[in-house]
Design a protein around this motif. Structure first.
Motif, PDB file in Angstrom:
ATOM      1  N   LYS A 227      -7.131   0.561   0.103  1.00  0.00           N
ATOM      2  CA  LYS A 227      -6.059   0.625  -0.890  1.00  0.00           C
ATOM      3  C   LYS A 227      -5.199  -0.637  -0.873  1.00  0.00           C
ATOM      4  CE  LYS A 227      -5.863   5.683  -0.792  1.00  0.00           C
ATOM      5  NZ  LYS A 227      -5.057   6.884  -0.453  1.00  0.00           N
ATOM      6  N   THR A 228      -4.973  -1.169   0.313  1.00  0.00           N
ATOM      7  CA  THR A 228      -4.244  -2.429   0.457  1.00  0.00           C
ATOM      8  C   THR A 228      -4.994  -3.310   1.445  1.00  0.00           C
ATOM      9  OG1 THR A 228      -2.834  -1.584   2.247  1.00  0.00           O
ATOM     10  CG2 THR A 228      -2.023  -1.340  -0.009  1.00  0.00           C
ATOM     11  N   VAL A 229      -4.836  -4.629   1.284  1.00  0.00           N
ATOM     12  CA  VAL A 229      -5.478  -5.568   2.211  1.00  0.00           C
ATOM     13  C   VAL A 229      -4.456  -6.613   2.628  1.00  0.00           C
ATOM     14  CG1 VAL A 229      -7.750  -5.242   1.169  1.00  0.00           C
ATOM     15  CG2 VAL A 229      -6.304  -7.136   0.401  1.00  0.00           C
ATOM     16  N   SER A 230      -4.703  -7.207   3.793  1.00  0.00           N
ATOM     17  CA  SER A 230      -3.874  -8.311   4.269  1.00  0.00           C
ATOM     18  C   SER A 230      -4.768  -9.280   5.019  1.00  0.00           C
ATOM     19  CB  SER A 230      -2.747  -7.803   5.184  1.00  0.00           C
ATOM     20  OG  SER A 230      -3.284  -7.111   6.301  1.00  0.00           O
ATOM     21  N   ILE A 231      -4.336 -10.535   5.103  1.00  0.00           N
ATOM     22  CA  ILE A 231      -5.117 -11.538   5.816  1.00  0.00           C
ATOM     23  C   ILE A 231      -5.170 -11.162   7.293  1.00  0.00           C
ATOM     24  CG2 ILE A 231      -5.177 -13.954   6.523  1.00  0.00           C
ATOM     25  CD1 ILE A 231      -4.022 -14.681   3.818  1.00  0.00           C
ATOM     26  N   LEU A 232      -6.368 -11.211   7.849  1.00  0.00           N
ATOM     27  CA  LEU A 232      -6.560 -10.756   9.225  1.00  0.00           C
ATOM     28  C   LEU A 232      -5.809 -11.619  10.221  1.00  0.00           C
ATOM     29  CD1 LEU A 232      -8.053  -8.853  11.192  1.00  0.00           C
ATOM     30  CD2 LEU A 232      -9.946 -10.496  11.187  1.00  0.00           C
ATOM     31  N   GLY A 233      -5.817 -12.912  10.017  1.00  0.00           N
ATOM     32  CA  GLY A 233      -5.187 -13.833  10.959  1.00  0.00           C
ATOM     33  C   GLY A 233      -6.130 -14.975  11.269  1.00  0.00           C
ATOM     34  N   GLU A 234      -5.638 -16.205  11.169  1.00  0.00           N
ATOM     35  CA  GLU A 234      -6.494 -17.370  11.353  1.00  0.00           C
ATOM     36  C   GLU A 234      -5.912 -18.369  12.358  1.00  0.00           C
ATOM     37  OE1 GLU A 234      -9.429 -17.760   9.962  1.00  0.00           O
ATOM     38  OE2 GLU A 234      -9.417 -16.129   8.502  1.00  0.00           O
ATOM     39  N   LYS A 235      -4.972 -17.923  13.167  1.00  0.00           N
ATOM     40  CA  LYS A 235      -4.323 -18.835  14.099  1.00  0.00           C
ATOM     41  C   LYS A 235      -5.334 -19.432  15.071  1.00  0.00           C
ATOM     42  CE  LYS A 235      -0.540 -19.058  17.471  1.00  0.00           C
ATOM     43  NZ  LYS A 235       0.497 -18.279  18.181  1.00  0.00           N
ATOM     44  N   SER A 236      -5.362 -20.758  15.133  1.00  0.00           N
ATOM     45  CA  SER A 236      -6.256 -21.511  16.029  1.00  0.00           C
ATOM     46  C   SER A 236      -7.727 -21.336  15.688  1.00  0.00           C
ATOM     47  CB  SER A 236      -6.026 -21.127  17.500  1.00  0.00           C
ATOM     48  OG  SER A 236      -4.683 -21.317  17.866  1.00  0.00           O
ATOM     49  N   LYS A 237      -8.030 -20.856  14.482  1.00  0.00           N
ATOM     50  CA  LYS A 237      -9.412 -20.593  14.077  1.00  0.00           C
ATOM     51  C   LYS A 237      -9.727 -21.366  12.799  1.00  0.00           C
ATOM     52  CE  LYS A 237     -12.109 -16.893  11.957  1.00  0.00           C
ATOM     53  NZ  LYS A 237     -11.985 -17.555  10.637  1.00  0.00           N
ATOM     54  N   HIS A 238     -10.986 -21.768  12.659  1.00  0.00           N
ATOM     55  CA  HIS A 238     -11.466 -22.364  11.418  1.00  0.00           C
ATOM     56  C   HIS A 238     -11.591 -21.271  10.354  1.00  0.00           C
ATOM     57  CE1 HIS A 238     -14.049 -24.592   8.637  1.00  0.00           C
ATOM     58  NE2 HIS A 238     -13.860 -25.677   9.345  1.00  0.00           N
ATOM     59  N   ILE A 239     -11.334 -21.624   9.101  1.00  0.00           N
ATOM     60  CA  ILE A 239     -11.459 -20.647   8.014  1.00  0.00           C
ATOM     61  C   ILE A 239     -12.920 -20.541   7.564  1.00  0.00           C
ATOM     62  CG2 ILE A 239      -9.090 -20.982   7.278  1.00  0.00           C
ATOM     63  CD1 ILE A 239     -10.209 -22.689   4.947  1.00  0.00           C
ATOM     64  N   ASP A 240     -13.153 -19.931   6.424  1.00  0.00           N
ATOM     65  CA  ASP A 240     -14.505 -19.708   5.869  1.00  0.00           C
ATOM     66  C   ASP A 240     -15.330 -18.823   6.791  1.00  0.00           C
ATOM     67  OD1 ASP A 240     -14.181 -21.128   3.477  1.00  0.00           O
ATOM     68  OD2 ASP A 240     -14.624 -23.027   4.457  1.00  0.00           O
ATOM     69  N   SER A 241     -14.885 -17.584   6.944  1.00  0.00           N
ATOM     70  CA  SER A 241     -15.582 -16.634   7.806  1.00  0.00           C
ATOM     71  C   SER A 241     -16.795 -16.048   7.092  1.00  0.00           C
ATOM     72  CB  SER A 241     -14.629 -15.504   8.201  1.00  0.00           C
ATOM     73  OG  SER A 241     -13.499 -16.015   8.878  1.00  0.00           O
ATOM     74  N   HIS A 242     -17.802 -15.641   7.879  1.00  0.00           N
ATOM     75  CA  HIS A 242     -19.027 -15.083   7.303  1.00  0.00           C
ATOM     76  C   HIS A 242     -19.510 -13.819   8.001  1.00  0.00           C
ATOM     77  CE1 HIS A 242     -19.632 -18.360   4.469  1.00  0.00           C
ATOM     78  NE2 HIS A 242     -19.300 -19.191   5.436  1.00  0.00           N
TER      79      HIS A 242
END
Length: 326
Positions: free
Chosen positions: A282-297
Motif C-alpha cells: 500500500k505504501t513504499v519507502s526507499i530501503l536505504g543506500e548509506k555506504s552502498k552503490h545504487i542500481d540494485s538487482h
C-alpha cells in the motif's frame, strides 16, 4: 562467468566452477549491420545470469548463462556438466532457472532468444535430471517469460510471467497486450491466465513472487501506461488480484519483487533505489543506500535474521545487519 561461494556470510569467497560461458559466440544474421568484425575476436563474452540451488541436496546447483548455456553440478562445484537443450543456441539467454522443492531431478528454465530474432516464449522443463527437456509453454511472437516459479508445497502448481516486447540493437518496445500472468496446476502441461483484477490492454514487464509465510499470497508489480500499473496482491493463488498502490519500476532494468521470509506484508521491489513496503504494497519507502552503490538487482534476506541482507547491485555485493540502515 564463474560461480562464487561463501560460507562466511560474504566475508570471503571461493570460485567453485570453471568458466561456464561459451568459448565463442557465433554471430546470428539477425544482428545484421550492427555486428562488428571485432566481435569475432571476443571469446568468453557470456556471464552467469541465474543460479538455482537444489532445495533437496546442498551439492546440486543449476546455473544458466546469458549466452545460452545450462550447467549442473551434483558435488558442490567439483565437477560440472553442460546440460543445455539442443534447441538453445548461442545468443540465447537463460533468464531464470527454478529448481524443484520436491525432488533433485526436476527444474524449469525460462529462455529468452530475442537476439536471435526468435520472439516466442520458451519455458523448458526436465524431470530426469536433464537427460531430456520438454518445451512446456510458449505464447505468441514477441512474448517471452521473465519469471517462472513453483509453489513450495505443491509440485504441480507453477506460475509464470509473460512479457511482450521487442528488443533490437537500435530500439526497445517495452510492452503489449500479451504481457500476462499464467498458472499451471498440472506441472506445466497446460496453462491458464490469472489476470482477474490486473489491468487489461498493453502491459510491460510484470514482476511476480509468492510469500514464503503463506504461498497462497502472491505479489505482482505491473508496468503499465496511464497510471494503470502498480503493486497487486492476491490471497487466493492468483485467482483474483487487488491493486495496492501505483508504484512500479522500469521493466527494461528492474521490476523484480522479493518477499520477506517471516513477514507476509513486507516486500522489496528492485529499483535504482530499492524500496520496501511493510503493509503489503500500500505504501513504499526507499530501503536505504548509506555506504552502498545504487542500481540494485537482487536481495537475499536471511530467514534466521530478517534484518540481515545481501544485495547485489551495479557496484558489487553489499551486506547490512540492521535492515539497510547501514
Amino acid at each position: 562467468n564463474v560461480l562464487f561461494k561463501t560460507t562466511t556470510g560474504g566475508n570471503s569467497w571461493e570460485v567453485i566452477s570453471p568458466d561456464l560461458s561459451r568459448d565463442s559466440w557465433e554471430i546470428p544474421s539477425s544482428v545484421g549491420i550492427y555486428s562488428q568484425p571485432d566481435m569475432l575476436k571476443m571469446p568468453r563474452r557470456g556471464v552467469i545470469y541465474t543460479i538455482a540451488p537444489s532445495f533437496k541436496d546442498i551439492n546440486t546447483i543449476w546455473v544458466g548463462t546469458d549466452d545460452g548455456l545450462i550447467h549442473i553440478t551434483r558435488d558442490g562445484g567439483k565437477t560440472w556438466k553442460n546440460i543445455t537443450p539442443t534447441a538453445i543456441s548461442s545468443w540465447s539467454k537463460i533468464s531464470l532457472m527454478e529448481a524443484s522443492h520436491f525432488d533433485n531431478n526436476t527444474a524449469y528454465a525460462a529462455v529468452n532468444r530475442i537476439r536471435c530474432d526468435d520472439m516466442k516464449a520458451h519455458i523448458y522443463k526436465t524431470t530426469d535430471g536433464s537427460k531430456t527437456w520438454k518445451l512446456v509453454l510458449n505464447v505468441i511472437e514477441h512474448t517471452g517469460f521473465n519469471e517462472v516459479m513453483v509453489d513450495p508445497r505443491f509440485p504441480n502448481i507453477v506460475y509464470a510471467a509473460a512479457h511482450q516486447r521487442q528488443r533490437k540493437v537500435f530500439t526497445y518496445i517495452g510492452g503489449g497486450p500479451e504481457s500476462a500472468l499464467y498458472k499451471s496446476t498440472d506441472g506445466g502441461a497446460t496453462w491458464n491466465k490469472m489476470m482477474s483484477g490486473i489491468p487489461s490492454g498493453d502491459l510491460g514487464r510484470i514482476g511476480l513472487n509468492y510469500s514464503p509465510v503463506n504461498p497462497d499470497v502472491l505479489y505482482a508489480v505491473v508496468e503499465a501506461p496511464d497510471g494503470k500499473g502498480g503493486i497487486f496482491k492476491s490471497v487466493d493463488r492468483g485467482a483474483s488480484w487487488e491493486k495496492q498502490s501505483g508504484y512500479s519500476t522500469s521493466g527494461n532494468y528492474y521490476q523484480k519483487i522479493f518477499c520477506d521470509p517471516k513477514d507476509i506484508n513486507k516486500i522489496f521491489i528492485i529499483n535504482a533505489y530499492m524500496v520496501v513496503s511493510k503493509d503489503g504494497g500500500k505504501t513504499v519507502s526507499i530501503l536505504g543506500e548509506k555506504s552502498k552503490h545504487i542500481d540494485s538487482h537482487v536481495i537475499w534476506i536471511n530467514p534466521d535474521n530478517t534484518n540481515h541482507y545481501l544485495v547485489g547491485c551495479d557496484g558489487g555485493i553489499y551486506e547490512s545487519f540492521d535492515a539497510a540502515e547501514n
